[in-house]
Motif scaffolding. Structure first.
Motif, mmCIF file in Angstrom:
data_model
loop_
_atom_site.group_PDB
_atom_site.id
_atom_site.type_symbol
_atom_site.label_atom_id
_atom_site.label_comp_id
_atom_site.label_asym_id
_atom_site.label_seq_id
_atom_site.Cartn_x
_atom_site.Cartn_y
_atom_site.Cartn_z
ATOM 1 N N MET A 1 0.843 -1.199 0.000
ATOM 2 C CA MET A 1 0.000 0.000 0.000
ATOM 3 C C MET A 1 0.879 1.251 0.000
ATOM 4 N N LYS A 2 0.439 2.295 -0.711
ATOM 5 C CA LYS A 2 1.188 3.554 -0.755
ATOM 6 C C LYS A 2 1.224 4.183 0.642
ATOM 7 N N GLN A 3 2.386 4.707 0.998
ATOM 8 C CA GLN A 3 2.579 5.251 2.341
ATOM 9 C C GLN A 3 2.921 6.740 2.276
ATOM 10 N N VAL A 4 2.291 7.535 3.136
ATOM 11 C CA VAL A 4 2.674 8.933 3.284
ATOM 12 C C VAL A 4 2.970 9.197 4.754
ATOM 13 N N LEU A 5 4.065 9.859 4.999
ATOM 14 C CA LEU A 5 4.429 10.302 6.349
ATOM 15 C C LEU A 5 4.234 11.809 6.416
ATOM 16 N N ILE A 6 3.430 12.249 7.370
ATOM 17 C CA ILE A 6 3.247 13.679 7.611
ATOM 18 C C ILE A 6 3.941 14.031 8.915
ATOM 19 N N ILE A 7 4.860 14.979 8.849
ATOM 20 C CA ILE A 7 5.576 15.407 10.057
ATOM 21 C C ILE A 7 4.956 16.721 10.513
ATOM 22 N N GLY A 8 4.198 16.646 11.588
ATOM 23 C CA GLY A 8 3.408 17.780 12.052
ATOM 24 C C GLY A 8 4.157 18.691 13.001
ATOM 25 N N TYR A 9 4.002 19.969 12.788
ATOM 26 C CA TYR A 9 4.548 20.968 13.717
ATOM 27 C C TYR A 9 3.840 20.865 15.062
ATOM 28 N N VAL A 10 2.528 20.639 15.000
ATOM 29 C CA VAL A 10 1.702 20.380 16.184
ATOM 30 C C VAL A 10 0.753 19.232 15.845
ATOM 31 N N TRP A 11 0.101 18.684 16.857
ATOM 32 C CA TRP A 11 -0.919 17.678 16.623
ATOM 33 C C TRP A 11 -2.173 18.357 16.075
ATOM 34 N N VAL A 12 -3.000 17.588 15.403
ATOM 35 C CA VAL A 12 -4.125 18.152 14.650
ATOM 36 C C VAL A 12 -5.252 18.582 15.586
ATOM 37 N N GLU A 13 -5.594 19.880 15.540
ATOM 38 C CA GLU A 13 -6.691 20.437 16.341
ATOM 39 C C GLU A 13 -7.652 21.188 15.411
ATOM 40 N N PRO A 14 -8.513 20.477 14.670
ATOM 41 C CA PRO A 14 -9.395 21.139 13.704
ATOM 42 C C PRO A 14 -10.408 22.083 14.330
ATOM 43 N N ASP A 34 -6.441 6.138 -1.027
ATOM 44 C CA ASP A 34 -5.882 4.849 -0.601
ATOM 45 C C ASP A 34 -4.418 4.896 -0.175
ATOM 46 N N TYR A 35 -4.027 5.980 0.428
ATOM 47 C CA TYR A 35 -2.721 6.043 1.063
ATOM 48 C C TYR A 35 -2.850 5.649 2.531
ATOM 49 N N LYS A 36 -1.866 4.953 3.041
ATOM 50 C CA LYS A 36 -1.762 4.745 4.473
ATOM 51 C C LYS A 36 -0.995 5.933 5.042
ATOM 52 N N VAL A 37 -1.567 6.595 6.040
ATOM 53 C CA VAL A 37 -1.005 7.846 6.559
ATOM 54 C C VAL A 37 -0.427 7.636 7.949
ATOM 55 N N SER A 38 0.833 7.998 8.111
ATOM 56 C CA SER A 38 1.456 8.063 9.438
ATOM 57 C C SER A 38 1.629 9.541 9.771
ATOM 58 N N PHE A 39 0.981 9.981 10.851
ATOM 59 C CA PHE A 39 1.125 11.369 11.284
ATOM 60 C C PHE A 39 2.042 11.378 12.498
ATOM 61 N N ALA A 40 3.190 12.027 12.350
ATOM 62 C CA ALA A 40 4.198 12.045 13.412
ATOM 63 C C ALA A 40 4.485 13.482 13.831
ATOM 64 N N SER A 41 4.726 13.682 15.120
ATOM 65 C CA SER A 41 5.038 15.028 15.597
ATOM 66 C C SER A 41 5.920 14.952 16.838
ATOM 67 N N PRO A 42 6.854 15.907 16.960
ATOM 68 C CA PRO A 42 7.664 15.997 18.181
ATOM 69 C C PRO A 42 7.005 16.858 19.250
#
Length: 414
Positions: A1-14, A34-42
């Motif tokens: 499966m296609k993979q995308v890594l998102i490196i977040g400045y902050v965690w998502v607060e919509p 149909d991408y598998k998404v990994s959302f990562a943040s420090p």
């Protein structure tokens, strides 16, 4: 499966900011395709952060550390097809690690807005100096963000104004940029029929995250504007909503003057749908303003400034008024609040802006097409961007060893 890594400045607060809503739109777009998404943040996760794991089985949240080789092992194992950096600060921190460990991954920068533009405008405003492009060029923040844009394979630019600025002032090649505004569903006639009519709506409203300095300044300006409005409309109320209300803003709460600081709301759309007019006297900022697209989506006309409306409407009429003189701003606010015919005309202008300029279907397809085009020959794409390659090389030489030195220092202190 296609993979995308998102490196977040902050965690998502919509529910807290337009930036949070924007990031959620991007995540949902990848999942839709149909991408598998990994959302990562420090960053440290706050109580208002959304649990992305509950949104879809294709989404995974990961905590990562700054200046740590643990990220190298993580990204090697993940081996993403795409890495998206949430704002240039994350590209500065992690871009060289991505390039070193996953050289074939497409590197995308989501600028959110051009930080150097917003920051320079703020500095010029405080100095009471007229904003110029020359001030932008001289700024170190500009150099950092432009360098980040050049190091990436593609940068997402949220406003048409910023697209023109990057192309014409900074001579960035258009193939490195993609105009990608908020991804919004069209407003149907059925949706319009659900909106509360003019006579059933009450109050003026302002809404915005108070971590964001333009919003703090806008409410301070509203305090001055309100005296003009209150004089003509003594029973009218102004309701101020937003996450992370500061003490400075809370002290503006004056019930006797009908100037009410309401604070954070879980359902921003509800309070905007029930209001009659949105006020946004923004004196500096960048990007496009979530509070103003939200007003259009809720059928609520607005009064804002040229900064507020910048890059948001093309050549279409605004859903209310654009006014920089604050005495005139107050007059336009009163006119919009009291004139039913103008109010409905303004509402319809907002529908036209959303449907013509923010169509999610069109922009999602455009975004995925650009990714596909780059992936087909990523080496050729990068070969045509020599300055970007040069900056990537310089970053590897400088940032890499600084980061490794910090990591070693941290280990010694443990």
């Amino acid at each position: 499966m296609k993979q995308v890594l998102i490196i977040g400045y902050v965690w998502v607060e919509p529910n807290s900011s337009a930036a949070g809503s924007r990031m959620l739109q991007l995540i949902e777009t990848f999942v839709e395709y149909d991408y598998k998404v990994s959302f990562a943040s420090p960053a440290q996760k706050g109580e208002k952060a959304m649990d992305l794991n509950k949104l879809s089985p294709l989404i995974n949240e990961v905590e990562i550390k700054l200046n740590s080789s643990s990220f190298d092992s993580f990204i090697q194992e993940l081996n993403p097809d795409i890495v998206l950096f949430d704002r240039f600060m994350m590209e500065e921190q992690f871009g060289w690690r991505v390039a070193e460990n996953c050289p074939n991954a497409i590197r995308i920068l989501d600028t959110e807005d051009l930080h150097f533009l917003r920051k320079t405008r703020h500095q010029q405003l405080k100095k009471e100096i007229k904003f110029t492009n020359e001030a932008l060029v001289q700024s170190n923040d500009t150099k950092r963000e432009i360098a980040s844009i050049l190091r990436c394979d593609l940068s997402l630019i949220i406003s048409t104004y910023e697209m023109e600025l990057l192309k014409n002032v900074f001579k960035i090649e258009e193939r490195l940029l993609l105009h990608l505004p908020f991804l919004l569903d069209k407003i149907t006639k059925e949706k319009v029929n659900e909106w509360l009519p003019f006579l059933e709506r009450n109050h003026f409203i302002f809404i915005g995250n108070f971590f964001h300095q333009p919003n703090v300044d806008a409410v301070l300006q509203l305090k001055k504007i309100w005296k003009y409005i209150k004089k003509q409309l003594p029973s009218a109320e102004l309701h101020v909503y937003g996450a992370y209300v500061t003490q400075q803003i809370q002290e503006l709460h004056k019930p006797k003057e009908n100037f009410l600081i309401k604070g954070f709301t879980l359902d921003a759309k509800k309070v905007v749908r029930e209001a009659r007019v949105v006020l946004a006297p923004l004196r500096f900022g960048a990007g496009i303003k979530g509070k103003l697209t939200e007003a259009m989506l809720c059928g609520t006309p607005s009064v804002t400034t040229s900064i507020g409306a910048e890059g948001m409407r093309g050549d279409l009429s605004w859903n209310g008024y654009v006014e920089n003189n604050f005495e005139e701003f107050a007059k336009k606010a009163i006119k919009l609040f009291t004139n039913e015919l103008i109010w409905y005309e303004s509402q319809q202008n907002g529908v036209e802006i959303i449907n013509k300029l923010y169509d999610s279907v069109f922009f999602k397809e455009k975004f995925l097409y650009e990714i596909k085009k780059i992936k087909e020959d990523i080496m050729k794409h990068r070969a045509q961007n020599f300055i970007g390659s040069l900056l990537q090389y310089q970053t590897l030489q400088a940032t890499k060893y600084m980061s490794k030195w910090i990591e070693l220092k941290n280990k010694k202190q443990e």
